[in-house]
Enzyme design. Structure first.
Site, PDB file in Angstrom:
ATOM      1  N   SER A 119      69.626  45.114  21.075  1.00  0.00           N
ATOM      2  CA  SER A 119      70.114  44.581  22.638  1.00  0.00           C
ATOM      3  C   SER A 119      69.237  43.310  22.954  1.00  0.00           C
ATOM      4  CB  SER A 119      69.733  45.676  23.404  1.00  0.00           C
ATOM      5  OG  SER A 119      70.183  46.931  23.269  1.00  0.00           O
ATOM      6  N   GLU A 139      72.110  57.169  15.311  1.00  0.00           N
ATOM      7  CA  GLU A 139      71.144  57.207  16.245  1.00  0.00           C
ATOM      8  C   GLU A 139      71.911  58.247  17.201  1.00  0.00           C
ATOM      9  OE1 GLU A 139      71.303  53.515  18.672  1.00  0.00           O
ATOM     10  OE2 GLU A 139      69.129  54.202  19.218  1.00  0.00           O
TER      11      GLU A 139
END
Length: 400
Positions: free
Chosen positions: A131, A246
């Site tokens: 991110s 994930e």
């Protein structure tokens, strides 16, 4: 998909259950949640015990240091360790649950030999550098740039929400290697040593009072080209492998933990009189059914991944084709979407059962409630998961 154990799986479950019963009482007390150096030592110590006992990397390939068992044994492991109250993976989360599996699936033989055994032996911690401050959940708009200089990339930029950066040895890092390419192309997946010159970590305090996340600043950091996993500019495809792990399996054990905590809440409600509230009992029952269904969904997703069916479908949708055995498909987004919301509902319920005690920051349910606020953002927001479900499962067109 089998919902009952085969004789071999039943034997494995019994063996593991006996080992947990013997080992867990021998563990030292868990460190304070805010003590990340202490948590690193504790989590790596638990991982070493698992490795020495033969319970590390159960479903990883043997040439990656794993045991080469099937996904069913891995799910048995997740279920039994959570039901027994064993330590969570903690600081080992990124290495064990998505960086490691990505290297196992996409890395070269040399990369697997270098990075995977230390993860399994409990020697190295990984963090996630995906991110960025200006990208949010729009991961493809990342700006951190890597310029090729001989046998190295020179990387500059910044990351945010870098899980476990404070105590990590390695970072799975996404960088833009071709700024002229369309934004989903021109990205590469690198393994960056966290002690490289030019790396600065600034921990971020969360509502729960820990520093699980951090800002990461990169000032002309040199990363060997040999640390790139996958081809140059093919990082978006590699990243989707990471995200599949994930969303598909990384939160699986937490679904079991929620079932255990829901039983604790029901017991507490009986003790303090909340159980007389019909509406509260209905919420407990509904969540019990939800978490049971979510666990079955995990089993289905994993069985599909083992068969390569979902992976092949996903790869085909992305134009890659071929079978991707062991890589979870878009069904993981269905799980992630509903699990995130159900987990938040669980801790809202906990606040109602606890009453004034829910304001005590030291209470484990309070800490979990605060931490859980991020779950509908982490690993892709719920809006991102809905888009994946709409496009890759339901076949709906992209919005204009």
């Amino acid at each position: 998909m089998r919902l009952a154990d085969t004789p071999r799986q039943a034997d494995f479950r019994a063996e593991l259950r006996a080992w947990l019963a013997k080992t867990l009482p021998e563990l030292p007390p868990a460190p304070d949640p805010a003590d990340w150096p202490g948590r690193r030592a504790y989590d790596l110590g638990w991982q070493r015990r698992l490795f020495e006992a033969g319970y590390a990397g159960l479903n990883w390939p043997r040439d990656s240091g794993g045991r080469g068992l099937g996904p069913a044994e891995h799910l048995v492991f997740l279920e039994e360790t959570e039901l027994a109250g064993a330590p969570y993976v903690g600081a080992c989360f990124v290495g064990l649950l998505h960086a490691g599996p990505t290297v196992a699936a996409e890395g070269t033989a040399g990369q697997r030999a270098r990075w995977l055994p230390p993860i399994l032996r409990g020697e190295e911690v990984w963090c996630q550098g995906f991110s960025e401050p200006d990208a949010g959940s729009d991961l493809a708009s990342l700006r951190t740039r890597a310029v090729r200089d001989g046998d190295a990339y020179v990387v500059s930029g910044s990351k945010i929400w870098t899980s476990h950066a404070e105590v990590a040895d390695w970072c799975e890092l996404l960088v833009r290697t071709d700024p002229e390419a369309p934004r989903h192309r021109g990205i590469s997946w690198l393994a960056m040593p966290m002690d490289a010159p030019g790396v600065t970590v600034r921990p971020l305090a969360t509502l729960a009072g820990t520093t699980e996340f951090a800002e990461l600043f990169l000032d002309e950091v040199r990363i060997p080209v040999g640390n790139r996993v996958g081809a140059e500019n093919d990082g978006w495809r590699v990243t989707n492998v990471t995200l599949s792990f994930e969303r598909g399996t990384a939160f699986a054990s937490e679904a079991v933990a929620c079932r255990r905590e829901l039983r604790q809440l029901a017991a507490l409600a009986r003790e303090n009189g909340c159980w007389e509230d019909d509406a509260l009992r209905r919420r407990i029952g509904a969540l019990a059914a939800e978490f049971g269904a979510l666990w079955r969904l995990v089993q289905w997703n994993v069985s599909q991944a083992a068969a390569g069916e979902e992976g092949a479908r996903s790869a085909s949708a992305k134009g890659g084709g071929g079978r991707r055995e062991g890589v979870p498909g878009p069904g993981g987004s269905v799980f992630k979407l509903r699990f995130s919301e159900a987990r938040q509902e669980l801790y809202e319920l906990a606040a109602d059962v606890l009453g004034d005690d829910s304001l005590l920051l030291g209470h484990p349910f309070t800490a979990a409630r605060l931490q859980g606020l991020s779950y509908t953002i982490a690993a892709g927001t719920s809006q991102i998961q809905r888009n994946i479900v709409a496009q890759r499962i339901l076949g709906l067109p992209k919005g204009g």
